[in-house]
Design a protein around this motif. Structure first.
Motif, PDB file in Angstrom:
ATOM      1  N   VAL A 145       0.503  -0.768  -0.250  1.00 15.42           N
ATOM      2  CA  VAL A 145       0.164  -0.142  -0.156  1.00 15.42           C
ATOM      3  C   VAL A 145       0.589   1.189   0.116  1.00 15.42           C
ATOM      4  O   VAL A 145       1.488   2.212  -0.563  1.00 15.42           O
ATOM      5  N   ALA A 146       1.570   1.396   1.581  1.00 13.03           N
ATOM      6  CA  ALA A 146       2.460   2.497   1.262  1.00 13.03           C
ATOM      7  C   ALA A 146       3.714   1.986   1.693  1.00 13.03           C
ATOM      8  O   ALA A 146       3.767   1.041   2.513  1.00 13.03           O
ATOM      9  N   SER A 147       5.185   2.713   1.923  1.00 10.88           N
ATOM     10  CA  SER A 147       6.317   2.558   2.199  1.00 10.88           C
ATOM     11  C   SER A 147       6.734   3.589   2.831  1.00 10.88           C
ATOM     12  O   SER A 147       6.488   5.082   1.899  1.00 10.88           O
ATOM     13  N   ILE A 148       7.906   3.894   4.042  1.00 13.24           N
ATOM     14  CA  ILE A 148       8.458   5.241   3.626  1.00 13.24           C
ATOM     15  C   ILE A 148      10.063   4.553   4.874  1.00 13.24           C
ATOM     16  O   ILE A 148       9.691   3.501   5.791  1.00 13.24           O
ATOM     17  N   ILE A 149      11.297   5.117   3.996  1.00 15.13           N
ATOM     18  CA  ILE A 149      11.681   5.096   4.764  1.00 15.13           C
ATOM     19  C   ILE A 149      12.422   5.904   5.595  1.00 15.13           C
ATOM     20  O   ILE A 149      11.570   6.980   6.159  1.00 15.13           O
ATOM     21  N   SER A 150      13.589   5.310   6.368  1.00 14.61           N
ATOM     22  CA  SER A 150      13.846   6.403   7.761  1.00 14.61           C
ATOM     23  C   SER A 150      13.877   7.640   7.589  1.00 14.61           C
ATOM     24  O   SER A 150      13.545   8.588   8.556  1.00 14.61           O
ATOM     25  N   GLY A 151      14.465   7.732   6.757  1.00 15.09           N
ATOM     26  CA  GLY A 151      14.277   9.148   5.942  1.00 15.09           C
ATOM     27  C   GLY A 151      13.803  10.632   5.705  1.00 15.09           C
ATOM     28  O   GLY A 151      13.752  11.065   5.585  1.00 15.09           O
ATOM     29  N   GLY A 152      12.522   9.185   5.761  1.00 12.67           N
ATOM     30  CA  GLY A 152      11.393   9.718   5.268  1.00 12.67           C
ATOM     31  C   GLY A 152      10.576  10.024   3.455  1.00 12.67           C
ATOM     32  O   GLY A 152       9.241  10.007   3.528  1.00 12.67           O
ATOM     33  N   HIS A 153      11.323   9.141   2.665  1.00 12.71           N
ATOM     34  CA  HIS A 153      10.947   8.668   0.998  1.00 12.71           C
ATOM     35  C   HIS A 153       9.643   7.956   1.807  1.00 12.71           C
ATOM     36  O   HIS A 153      10.001   7.085   2.006  1.00 12.71           O
ATOM     37  N   SER A 154       8.673   8.551   1.071  1.00  5.75           N
ATOM     38  CA  SER A 154       7.345   7.700   0.525  1.00  5.75           C
ATOM     39  C   SER A 154       6.863   7.409  -0.551  1.00  5.75           C
ATOM     40  O   SER A 154       7.758   7.973  -1.384  1.00  5.75           O
ATOM     41  N   ASN A 155       6.449   6.127  -0.437  1.00  3.09           N
ATOM     42  CA  ASN A 155       6.200   5.421  -1.907  1.00  3.09           C
ATOM     43  C   ASN A 155       4.820   4.985  -1.031  1.00  3.09           C
ATOM     44  O   ASN A 155       4.568   4.468  -0.557  1.00  3.09           O
ATOM     45  N   TYR A 156       3.799   5.015  -2.755  1.00  2.00           N
ATOM     46  CA  TYR A 156       2.520   4.533  -2.987  1.00  2.00           C
ATOM     47  C   TYR A 156       2.499   3.452  -3.948  1.00  2.00           C
ATOM     48  O   TYR A 156       2.289   3.734  -5.120  1.00  2.00           O
ATOM     49  N   ALA A 157       1.166   2.690  -3.297  1.00  2.00           N
ATOM     50  CA  ALA A 157       0.403   2.185  -4.797  1.00  2.00           C
ATOM     51  C   ALA A 157      -0.238   3.205  -5.783  1.00  2.00           C
ATOM     52  O   ALA A 157      -0.512   3.752  -4.805  1.00  2.00           O
ATOM     53  N   ASP A 158      -0.276   3.060  -6.910  1.00  2.00           N
ATOM     54  CA  ASP A 158      -1.348   3.817  -8.065  1.00  2.00           C
ATOM     55  C   ASP A 158      -2.047   4.458  -7.097  1.00  2.00           C
ATOM     56  O   ASP A 158      -3.357   5.083  -7.919  1.00  2.00           O
ATOM     57  N   SER A 159      -3.332   3.140  -6.875  1.00  2.00           N
ATOM     58  CA  SER A 159      -4.430   2.936  -6.516  1.00  2.00           C
ATOM     59  C   SER A 159      -4.791   3.425  -5.155  1.00  2.00           C
ATOM     60  O   SER A 159      -5.670   3.484  -4.623  1.00  2.00           O
ATOM     61  N   VAL A 160      -3.906   4.154  -4.717  1.00  2.00           N
ATOM     62  CA  VAL A 160      -4.326   4.962  -3.039  1.00  2.00           C
ATOM     63  C   VAL A 160      -3.159   6.529  -2.683  1.00  2.00           C
ATOM     64  O   VAL A 160      -3.956   7.254  -2.348  1.00  2.00           O
ATOM     65  N   LYS A 161      -2.632   6.338  -4.343  1.00  2.00           N
ATOM     66  CA  LYS A 161      -2.243   7.736  -4.546  1.00  2.00           C
ATOM     67  C   LYS A 161      -3.154   8.954  -4.031  1.00  2.00           C
ATOM     68  O   LYS A 161      -4.485   8.395  -4.794  1.00  2.00           O
ATOM     69  N   GLY A 162      -3.014   9.850  -3.832  1.00  2.00           N
ATOM     70  CA  GLY A 162      -3.959  11.003  -3.658  1.00  2.00           C
ATOM     71  C   GLY A 162      -4.932  10.824  -2.249  1.00  2.00           C
ATOM     72  O   GLY A 162      -5.826  12.090  -1.773  1.00  2.00           O
ATOM     73  N   ARG A 163      -5.005   9.380  -1.839  1.00  2.00           N
ATOM     74  CA  ARG A 163      -5.919   9.164  -0.955  1.00  2.00           C
ATOM     75  C   ARG A 163      -5.534   9.484   0.773  1.00  2.00           C
ATOM     76  O   ARG A 163      -5.571   9.470   1.912  1.00  2.00           O
ATOM     77  N   PHE A 164      -4.542   8.164   0.264  1.00  2.00           N
ATOM     78  CA  PHE A 164      -3.352   7.986   1.753  1.00  2.00           C
ATOM     79  C   PHE A 164      -2.528   8.190   1.745  1.00  2.00           C
ATOM     80  O   PHE A 164      -1.638   8.783   1.042  1.00  2.00           O
ATOM     81  N   THR A 165      -2.336   9.120   3.442  1.00  2.00           N
ATOM     82  CA  THR A 165      -0.390   9.091   3.494  1.00  2.00           C
ATOM     83  C   THR A 165       0.267   8.412   4.407  1.00  2.00           C
ATOM     84  O   THR A 165      -0.814   8.092   5.779  1.00  2.00           O
ATOM     85  N   ILE A 166       1.266   8.251   4.284  1.00  2.00           N
ATOM     86  CA  ILE A 166       1.725   7.144   5.245  1.00  2.00           C
ATOM     87  C   ILE A 166       2.807   8.363   5.854  1.00  2.00           C
ATOM     88  O   ILE A 166       3.425   9.397   5.038  1.00  2.00           O
ATOM     89  N   SER A 167       2.554   8.023   7.088  1.00  2.00           N
ATOM     90  CA  SER A 167       4.178   9.182   7.984  1.00  2.00           C
ATOM     91  C   SER A 167       4.382   8.382   9.173  1.00  2.00           C
ATOM     92  O   SER A 167       4.750   7.333   9.504  1.00  2.00           O
ATOM     93  N   ARG A 168       5.683   8.830  10.081  1.00  2.00           N
ATOM     94  CA  ARG A 168       6.634   8.110  10.740  1.00  2.00           C
ATOM     95  C   ARG A 168       7.040   8.633  12.062  1.00  2.00           C
ATOM     96  O   ARG A 168       7.733  10.193  11.859  1.00  2.00           O
ATOM     97  N   ASP A 169       7.233   8.248  13.246  1.00  2.00           N
ATOM     98  CA  ASP A 169       7.999   9.203  14.425  1.00  2.00           C
ATOM     99  C   ASP A 169       9.004   8.192  14.318  1.00  2.00           C
ATOM    100  O   ASP A 169       8.398   7.299  15.029  1.00  2.00           O
ATOM    101  N   ASN A 170       9.391   8.683  14.132  1.00  2.00           N
ATOM    102  CA  ASN A 170      11.319   7.906  14.458  1.00  2.00           C
ATOM    103  C   ASN A 170      11.518   8.062  16.172  1.00  2.00           C
ATOM    104  O   ASN A 170      12.180   7.298  16.366  1.00  2.00           O
ATOM    105  N   ALA A 171      11.188   8.668  16.696  1.00  2.00           N
ATOM    106  CA  ALA A 171      11.312   9.004  17.939  1.00  2.00           C
ATOM    107  C   ALA A 171      10.390   7.973  18.878  1.00  2.00           C
ATOM    108  O   ALA A 171      10.697   7.249  19.454  1.00  2.00           O
ATOM    109  N   LYS A 172       9.824   7.791  18.356  1.00  2.00           N
ATOM    110  CA  LYS A 172       8.688   7.225  18.717  1.00  2.00           C
ATOM    111  C   LYS A 172       8.390   5.726  17.855  1.00  2.00           C
ATOM    112  O   LYS A 172       7.439   4.466  18.531  1.00  2.00           O
ATOM    113  N   ASN A 173       9.052   5.078  17.562  1.00  2.00           N
ATOM    114  CA  ASN A 173       9.920   3.722  15.836  1.00  2.00           C
ATOM    115  C   ASN A 173       7.965   3.460  15.794  1.00  2.00           C
ATOM    116  O   ASN A 173       7.386   2.143  15.950  1.00  2.00           O
TER     117      ASN A 173
END
Length: 115
Positions: free
Chosen positions: A48-76
């Motif tokens: 569906v989506a992935s995000i590396i520790s540096g912040g770059h993200s990747n999405y499946a075409d079917s969810v682009k524009g609708r889903f947002t992935i994010s991360r809090d590295n301090a909280k893992n």
């Protein structure tokens, strides 16, 4: 070893929103990839989506524009904000944690989009 705890799934009407969370614990290094996959009945598991520790993200075409992935590295912790949900988004969503060539999966969480 890494452990994952997922939360936030459930039942929502078409057009609604849900937010998934996945908290990682254990032997975590600074460079890793966190992501969400999903599997609907009769289908293969798909990214569906992935995000590396540096912040770059990747999405499946079917969810682009609708889903947002994010991360809090301090909280893992990785989040998946899902908006404008459609019935075809119905699936079991799995959190994935990848580092040093090893992949860890969460137990999965059900998301159902239905009126």
């Amino acid at each position: 070893q890494v452990q994952l705890v997922e939360s936030g799934g459930g039942l929502v009407q078409p057009g609604g929103s849900l937010r998934l969370s996945c908290a990682a614990s254990g032997a975590i290094f600074s460079i890793n990839v966190m992501g969400w996959y999903r599997q609907a009945p009769g289908n293969q598991r798909e990214l569906v989506a992935s995000i590396i520790s540096g912040g770059h993200s990747n999405y499946a075409d079917s969810v682009k524009g609708r889903f947002t992935i994010s991360r809090d590295n301090a909280k893992n912790t990785v989040y998946l904000q899902m908006n404008s949900l459609k019935p075809e988004d119905t699936a079991v969503y799995y959190c994935n944690f990848f580092q040093n060539g090893m992949s860890t999966w969460g137990r999965g969480i059900q998301v159902t989009v239905s009126s």
